[in-house]
Design a protein around this motif. Structure first.
Motif, PDB file in Angstrom:
ATOM      1  N   UNK A 129       0.777  -1.190  -0.038  1.00  0.00           N
ATOM      2  CA  UNK A 129       0.120  -0.096  -0.106  1.00  0.00           C
ATOM      3  C   UNK A 129       1.098   1.128   0.091  1.00  0.00           C
ATOM      4  N   UNK A 130       1.900   1.052   0.628  1.00  0.00           N
ATOM      5  CA  UNK A 130       2.958   2.182   0.738  1.00  0.00           C
ATOM      6  C   UNK A 130       3.488   2.464  -0.593  1.00  0.00           C
ATOM      7  N   UNK A 131       3.674   1.527  -1.312  1.00  0.00           N
ATOM      8  CA  UNK A 131       4.416   1.682  -2.784  1.00  0.00           C
ATOM      9  C   UNK A 131       3.219   2.207  -3.715  1.00  0.00           C
ATOM     10  N   UNK A 132       1.963   1.686  -3.381  1.00  0.00           N
ATOM     11  CA  UNK A 132       0.838   2.027  -4.515  1.00  0.00           C
ATOM     12  C   UNK A 132       0.783   3.821  -3.938  1.00  0.00           C
ATOM     13  N   UNK A 133       0.753   4.107  -2.832  1.00  0.00           N
ATOM     14  CA  UNK A 133       0.628   5.420  -2.315  1.00  0.00           C
ATOM     15  C   UNK A 133       1.805   6.454  -2.935  1.00  0.00           C
ATOM     16  N   UNK A 134       2.718   6.079  -3.056  1.00  0.00           N
ATOM     17  CA  UNK A 134       4.194   6.590  -3.676  1.00  0.00           C
ATOM     18  C   UNK A 134       3.931   6.711  -5.019  1.00  0.00           C
ATOM     19  N   UNK A 135       3.326   5.660  -5.719  1.00  0.00           N
ATOM     20  CA  UNK A 135       2.984   5.677  -7.184  1.00  0.00           C
ATOM     21  C   UNK A 135       1.893   6.805  -7.426  1.00  0.00           C
ATOM     22  N   UNK A 136       0.967   6.686  -6.661  1.00  0.00           N
ATOM     23  CA  UNK A 136      -0.017   7.734  -6.874  1.00  0.00           C
ATOM     24  C   UNK A 136       0.396   9.209  -6.702  1.00  0.00           C
ATOM     25  N   UNK A 137       1.255   9.380  -5.803  1.00  0.00           N
ATOM     26  CA  UNK A 137       1.891  10.795  -5.536  1.00  0.00           C
ATOM     27  C   UNK A 137       2.619  11.032  -6.642  1.00  0.00           C
ATOM     28  N   UNK A 138       3.661  10.129  -7.358  1.00  0.00           N
ATOM     29  CA  UNK A 138       4.484  10.589  -8.321  1.00  0.00           C
ATOM     30  C   UNK A 138       3.505  10.674  -9.569  1.00  0.00           C
ATOM     31  N   UNK A 139       2.375  10.039  -9.877  1.00  0.00           N
ATOM     32  CA  UNK A 139       1.874  10.450 -10.950  1.00  0.00           C
ATOM     33  C   UNK A 139       0.867  11.783 -10.751  1.00  0.00           C
TER      34      UNK A 139
END
Length: 166
Positions: A133-143
């Motif tokens: 979930x942390x990696x998905x959140x970082x991916x969303x922030x990067x997007x």
């Protein structure tokens, strides 16, 4: 005979209590740890977008809290940082957006980011491993950050699509 029976019952009772206490401590010690060096890095923002973002105080407060995620070592620190992230995200959502970023695409990506933050909060609440979930959140922030770059680099005239409203 009776004394022997009670002695055996007493010994069994003591030994069963000791095993239960050991099991409870193992549950508490089964902690959480995320290797922060293995987390994806933040996407950089170009100079045009950075010039606009530097005056957006609510976003900068959120980003400062987001950067603290990379410095947490213990579960308790991470929970506190996540709570601050939730609060700063709420303030960010209510803030006045800069004109180029006051578009549905940015607001939508911010809602996706909020969803992943709350997903991590749920993972921590139910003692699940939040690393994915942390990696998905970082991916969303990067997007979101990549979309800042796209918006400032867009050369399309606004009157090209007259029916589109922000």
């Amino acid at each position: 005979m009776r004394k022997t029976f009670w002695l055996i019952c007493f010994v069994l009772l003591l030994s069963s209590c000791k095993d239960a206490a050991t099991g409870a401590s193992e549950l508490q010690d089964s902690g959480w740890s995320v290797d922060v060096s293995a987390l994806p890095k933040k996407t950089s923002v170009n100079r045009k977008a950075l010039a606009i973002l530097k005056d957006w105080k609510a976003y900068n407060a959120f980003e400062a809290n987001f950067d603290r995620l990379y410095k947490t070592e213990y579960r308790e620190d991470f929970v506190l940082t996540l709570e601050e992230l939730v609060e700063s995200q709420k303030l960010w959502a209510k803030s006045n957006y800069p004109v180029p970023f006051d578009i549905p695409q940015i607001r939508g990506r911010q809602k996706v980011l909020k969803t992943y933050i709350l997903k991590i909060k749920g993972d921590l609440e139910y003692r699940q491993d939040p690393e994915t979930s942390i990696k998905e959140m970082i991916g969303a922030f990067n997007n979101l950050r990549e979309h800042f770059n796209i918006v400032v680099n867009s050369n399309l005239p606004e009157d090209l699509f007259p029916n589109e409203k922000n």
